[in-house]
Design a protein around this motif. Structure first.
Motif, PDB file in Angstrom:
ATOM      1  N   GLY A  89      -5.822  -3.033 -10.180  1.00  9.94           N
ATOM      2  CA  GLY A  89      -6.838  -2.005 -10.384  1.00  9.94           C
ATOM      3  C   GLY A  89      -7.477  -1.558  -9.080  1.00  9.94           C
ATOM      4  N   LEU A  90      -7.768  -2.521  -8.203  1.00 10.61           N
ATOM      5  CA  LEU A  90      -8.348  -2.188  -6.894  1.00 10.61           C
ATOM      6  C   LEU A  90      -7.358  -1.387  -6.044  1.00 10.61           C
ATOM      7  CD1 LEU A  90     -10.125  -5.575  -6.084  1.00 10.61           C
ATOM      8  CD2 LEU A  90     -11.161  -3.461  -6.934  1.00 10.61           C
ATOM      9  N   PHE A  91      -6.073  -1.748  -6.127  1.00 10.11           N
ATOM     10  CA  PHE A  91      -5.028  -0.983  -5.434  1.00 10.11           C
ATOM     11  C   PHE A  91      -5.063   0.482  -5.858  1.00 10.11           C
ATOM     12  CE2 PHE A  91      -1.709  -4.559  -4.494  1.00 10.11           C
ATOM     13  CZ  PHE A  91      -2.475  -4.931  -3.393  1.00 10.11           C
ATOM     14  N   LEU A  92      -5.169   0.696  -7.171  1.00 10.10           N
ATOM     15  CA  LEU A  92      -5.126   2.062  -7.698  1.00 10.10           C
ATOM     16  C   LEU A  92      -6.355   2.863  -7.281  1.00 10.10           C
ATOM     17  CD1 LEU A  92      -3.731   1.367 -11.286  1.00 10.10           C
ATOM     18  CD2 LEU A  92      -2.494   2.126  -9.248  1.00 10.10           C
ATOM     19  N   PHE A  93      -7.527   2.203  -7.222  1.00 15.46           N
ATOM     20  CA  PHE A  93      -8.718   2.892  -6.720  1.00 15.46           C
ATOM     21  C   PHE A  93      -8.521   3.301  -5.261  1.00 15.46           C
ATOM     22  CE2 PHE A  93     -11.515   1.086 -10.165  1.00 15.46           C
ATOM     23  CZ  PHE A  93     -11.960   2.322 -10.626  1.00 15.46           C
ATOM     24  N   LEU A  94      -7.836   2.446  -4.492  1.00 15.21           N
ATOM     25  CA  LEU A  94      -7.570   2.765  -3.091  1.00 15.21           C
ATOM     26  C   LEU A  94      -6.724   4.022  -2.945  1.00 15.21           C
ATOM     27  CD1 LEU A  94      -6.847  -0.687  -1.387  1.00 15.21           C
ATOM     28  CD2 LEU A  94      -8.709   0.891  -0.865  1.00 15.21           C
ATOM     29  N   ILE A  95      -5.780   4.216  -3.858  1.00 13.68           N
ATOM     30  CA  ILE A  95      -4.912   5.384  -3.770  1.00 13.68           C
ATOM     31  C   ILE A  95      -5.720   6.671  -3.826  1.00 13.68           C
ATOM     32  CG2 ILE A  95      -3.117   6.700  -4.992  1.00 13.68           C
ATOM     33  CD1 ILE A  95      -1.845   4.119  -5.830  1.00 13.68           C
ATOM     34  N   GLU A  96      -6.746   6.694  -4.677  1.00 11.49           N
ATOM     35  CA  GLU A  96      -7.490   7.936  -4.877  1.00 11.49           C
ATOM     36  C   GLU A  96      -8.785   8.019  -4.081  1.00 11.49           C
ATOM     37  OE1 GLU A  96      -8.033   8.858  -8.957  1.00 11.49           O
ATOM     38  OE2 GLU A  96      -5.897   9.061  -9.329  1.00 11.49           O
ATOM     39  N   HIS A  97      -9.371   6.862  -3.755  1.00 10.57           N
ATOM     40  CA  HIS A  97     -10.688   6.897  -3.132  1.00 10.57           C
ATOM     41  C   HIS A  97     -10.759   6.194  -1.778  1.00 10.57           C
ATOM     42  CE1 HIS A  97     -12.162   8.489  -6.916  1.00 10.57           C
ATOM     43  NE2 HIS A  97     -11.621   7.457  -7.553  1.00 10.57           N
ATOM     44  N   GLY A  98      -9.652   5.627  -1.323  1.00 10.53           N
ATOM     45  CA  GLY A  98      -9.698   4.933  -0.046  1.00 10.53           C
ATOM     46  C   GLY A  98      -8.606   5.343   0.921  1.00 10.53           C
ATOM     47  N   ILE A  99      -7.467   5.733   0.380  1.00 13.86           N
ATOM     48  CA  ILE A  99      -6.337   6.091   1.235  1.00 13.86           C
ATOM     49  C   ILE A  99      -6.042   7.575   1.095  1.00 13.86           C
ATOM     50  CG2 ILE A  99      -3.895   5.686   1.747  1.00 13.86           C
ATOM     51  CD1 ILE A  99      -4.184   2.929   0.537  1.00 13.86           C
ATOM     52  N   ARG A 100      -6.146   8.301   2.164  1.00 10.88           N
ATOM     53  CA  ARG A 100      -5.812   9.720   2.135  1.00 10.88           C
ATOM     54  C   ARG A 100      -4.303   9.885   2.295  1.00 10.88           C
ATOM     55  NH1 ARG A 100     -10.360  12.780   5.889  1.00 10.88           N
ATOM     56  NH2 ARG A 100     -12.187  12.211   4.610  1.00 10.88           N
ATOM     57  N   PRO A 101      -3.676  10.634   1.385  1.00 13.50           N
ATOM     58  CA  PRO A 101      -2.226  10.840   1.518  1.00 13.50           C
ATOM     59  C   PRO A 101      -1.882  11.467   2.859  1.00 13.50           C
ATOM     60  CG  PRO A 101      -3.019  11.606  -0.620  1.00 13.50           C
ATOM     61  CD  PRO A 101      -4.234  11.312   0.220  1.00 13.50           C
ATOM     62  N   GLY A 102      -0.823  11.000   3.472  1.00 13.23           N
ATOM     63  CA  GLY A 102      -0.387  11.570   4.742  1.00 13.23           C
ATOM     64  C   GLY A 102       0.424  12.831   4.532  1.00 13.23           C
ATOM     65  N   LYS A 103       1.089  13.260   5.579  1.00 10.90           N
ATOM     66  CA  LYS A 103       1.898  14.475   5.502  1.00 10.90           C
ATOM     67  C   LYS A 103       3.369  14.204   5.798  1.00 10.90           C
ATOM     68  CE  LYS A 103      -1.960  17.464   6.874  1.00 10.90           C
ATOM     69  NZ  LYS A 103      -2.431  18.485   7.844  1.00 10.90           N
ATOM     70  N   ARG A 104       3.689  12.940   6.021  1.00 10.15           N
ATOM     71  CA  ARG A 104       5.061  12.604   6.385  1.00 10.15           C
ATOM     72  C   ARG A 104       5.992  12.679   5.183  1.00 10.15           C
ATOM     73  NH1 ARG A 104       4.838   7.083   7.933  1.00 10.15           N
ATOM     74  NH2 ARG A 104       6.968   7.285   8.685  1.00 10.15           N
ATOM     75  N   THR A 105       7.184  13.214   5.402  1.00  6.01           N
ATOM     76  CA  THR A 105       8.195  13.335   4.365  1.00  6.01           C
ATOM     77  C   THR A 105       9.329  12.350   4.654  1.00  6.01           C
ATOM     78  OG1 THR A 105       9.443  15.030   5.556  1.00  6.01           O
ATOM     79  CG2 THR A 105       7.637  15.781   4.146  1.00  6.01           C
ATOM     80  N   ILE A 106      10.385  12.460   3.881  1.00  2.00           N
ATOM     81  CA  ILE A 106      11.538  11.582   4.069  1.00  2.00           C
ATOM     82  C   ILE A 106      12.085  11.693   5.488  1.00  2.00           C
ATOM     83  CG2 ILE A 106      13.943  11.211   3.367  1.00  2.00           C
ATOM     84  CD1 ILE A 106      13.115  11.978   0.550  1.00  2.00           C
ATOM     85  N   ARG A 107      12.043  12.882   6.048  1.00  2.00           N
ATOM     86  CA  ARG A 107      12.598  13.108   7.394  1.00  2.00           C
ATOM     87  C   ARG A 107      11.843  12.348   8.473  1.00  2.00           C
ATOM     88  NH1 ARG A 107      16.273  17.149   7.806  1.00  2.00           N
ATOM     89  NH2 ARG A 107      16.559  18.472   5.974  1.00  2.00           N
ATOM     90  N   GLN A 108      10.571  12.053   8.236  1.00  2.00           N
ATOM     91  CA  GLN A 108       9.768  11.353   9.246  1.00  2.00           C
ATOM     92  C   GLN A 108       9.652   9.849   8.981  1.00  2.00           C
ATOM     93  OE1 GLN A 108       8.104  14.463   7.896  1.00  2.00           O
ATOM     94  NE2 GLN A 108       9.426  15.373   9.469  1.00  2.00           N
ATOM     95  N   MET A 109      10.302   9.346   7.946  1.00  2.00           N
ATOM     96  CA  MET A 109      10.197   7.925   7.627  1.00  2.00           C
ATOM     97  C   MET A 109      10.969   7.080   8.642  1.00  2.00           C
ATOM     98  SD  MET A 109      10.530   7.854   3.440  1.00  2.00           S
ATOM     99  CE  MET A 109      10.330   6.062   3.358  1.00  2.00           C
ATOM    100  N   THR A 110      10.482   5.865   8.891  1.00  2.00           N
ATOM    101  CA  THR A 110      11.125   4.950   9.831  1.00  2.00           C
ATOM    102  C   THR A 110      11.414   3.618   9.149  1.00  2.00           C
ATOM    103  OG1 THR A 110       9.061   3.930  10.627  1.00  2.00           O
ATOM    104  CG2 THR A 110       9.755   6.005  11.677  1.00  2.00           C
ATOM    105  N   TRP A 111      12.097   2.727   9.866  1.00  2.00           N
ATOM    106  CA  TRP A 111      12.423   1.416   9.303  1.00  2.00           C
ATOM    107  C   TRP A 111      11.156   0.610   9.006  1.00  2.00           C
ATOM    108  CZ3 TRP A 111      10.797  -3.030  11.690  1.00  2.00           C
ATOM    109  CH2 TRP A 111      10.382  -2.915  13.025  1.00  2.00           C
ATOM    110  N   LYS A 112      10.067   0.894   9.719  1.00  2.00           N
ATOM    111  CA  LYS A 112       8.811   0.182   9.461  1.00  2.00           C
ATOM    112  C   LYS A 112       8.283   0.509   8.070  1.00  2.00           C
ATOM    113  CE  LYS A 112       7.284  -0.186  14.271  1.00  2.00           C
ATOM    114  NZ  LYS A 112       6.226   0.177  15.245  1.00  2.00           N
ATOM    115  N   ASP A 113       8.485   1.751   7.625  1.00  2.00           N
ATOM    116  CA  ASP A 113       8.067   2.123   6.274  1.00  2.00           C
ATOM    117  C   ASP A 113       8.809   1.289   5.239  1.00  2.00           C
ATOM    118  OD1 ASP A 113       6.392   4.238   7.219  1.00  2.00           O
ATOM    119  OD2 ASP A 113       8.158   5.494   7.473  1.00  2.00           O
ATOM    120  N   GLY A 114      10.118   1.128   5.434  1.00  2.00           N
ATOM    121  CA  GLY A 114      10.910   0.320   4.517  1.00  2.00           C
ATOM    122  C   GLY A 114      10.446  -1.119   4.490  1.00  2.00           C
ATOM    123  N   LEU A 115      10.101  -1.654   5.651  1.00  2.00           N
ATOM    124  CA  LEU A 115       9.635  -3.038   5.746  1.00  2.00           C
ATOM    125  C   LEU A 115       8.310  -3.220   5.010  1.00  2.00           C
ATOM    126  CD1 LEU A 115       9.898  -5.877   6.992  1.00  2.00           C
ATOM    127  CD2 LEU A 115       8.729  -4.998   9.024  1.00  2.00           C
TER     128      LEU A 115
END
Length: 275
Positions: free
Chosen positions: A129-155
């Protein structure tokens, strides 16, 4: 377990598999509250329900799966530059899945039987539940798409997905949180989260299916068929629902639900051990 109970468990599994509310926790809670006893091997029954969910997500994302697979193979064999993005994305799915498998097994070995007691489930639901609150009220969505993803994202997303080994920690919720935390936009985070579920569920199914007893399914053919169909249909509904809720920024409803359910489990059925 009668046919109605089988249908109920199938619906619960299907809806909760892709909604950020933890399918494993809901199966345990429903069985305990209603006193549903699954005759035979419960693991076989749960694997069957997961396979129905796998079929649903594969059908829903069939175009994306086809694009990634064709692009991955084309770049690998023919080195076509236009397919490089799909090739990299394929590797990001592989990396995250590998990390999840290794850490998931480690967490399972460390926690042992405590991984399935209701005290753990209650706390895990509250964390979800706390994770889900973070999605909407704590973490601002970025602008990166699949093209900008790196191996760190996968990790990082693989680590987040591994936490879902705990009943109560939602796989969908944990992967969405970590993907957004990495700076991915909502569309990319949702797509990555769903596609990551395919090799994970497939791996579990491939590992467990050979162990399944033919006698079990012949004996409980009606119940398993009804549960399978229920899980499949409602998994499709759950996928559409989650995508709509993420796009409309409505995950707070799920967050509140998980916290309330977690508190209920903690205070009222904490003393029940689940084998």
């Amino acid at each position: 377990m009668n046919w109605f109970e089988a249908l109920l468990l199938g619906i619960v599994q299907g809806l909760s598999e892709f909604l950020p509310i933890s399918s494993s926790a809901h199966l345990v809670i429903v069985q305990q509250l209603l006193g549903i006893n699954i005759e035979g091997n419960q693991l076989e029954f749960e694997v069957l329900l997961h396979f129905a969910s796998l079929l649903a997500v594969t059908i829903y994302f069939r175009k994306e799966i086809k694009e990634v697979m064709i692009g991955f193979i084309s770049y690998l064999l023919l080195n076509k530059k236009e397919n490089r993005v799909h090739y990299r994305f394929g590797w990001l799915i592989i990396i995250a899945t590998f990390v999840t498998a290794v850490l998931g097994k480690l967490f399972e070995d460390l926690l042992g039987k405590n991984i399935t007691n209701t005290a753990t489930i209650g706390v895990s639901l509250i964390i979800t539940g706390l994770f889900l609150f973070l999605i909407e009220h704590g973490i601002r969505p970025g602008k990166r798409t699949i093209r900008q993803m790196t191996w760190k994202d996968g990790l990082i997303v693989g680590i987040g997905q591994a936490l879902a080994i705990l009943p109560g920690i939602s796989r969908a919720g944990s992967t969405l949180v970590t993907a957004l935390w990495c700076g991915l936009n909502k569309e990319t985070a949702v797509r990555y989260s769903f596609l990551l579920s395919i090799p994970l569920i497939l791996g579990i199914s491939v590992f467990e299916v050979p162990k399944m007893s033919r006698v079990y399914f012949e004996t409980y053919l009606l119940e398993t068929t009804i549960a399978f169909l229920g899980s499949f249909v409602f998994a499709l509904i759950g996928i559409k629902w989650l995508i709509a809720m993420v796009n409309r920024t409505k995950l707070s409803f799920f967050a509140l639900y998980c916290i309330i359910l977690g508190l209920f489990v903690w205070f009222y059925i904490q003393d029940v051990s689940i084998v």
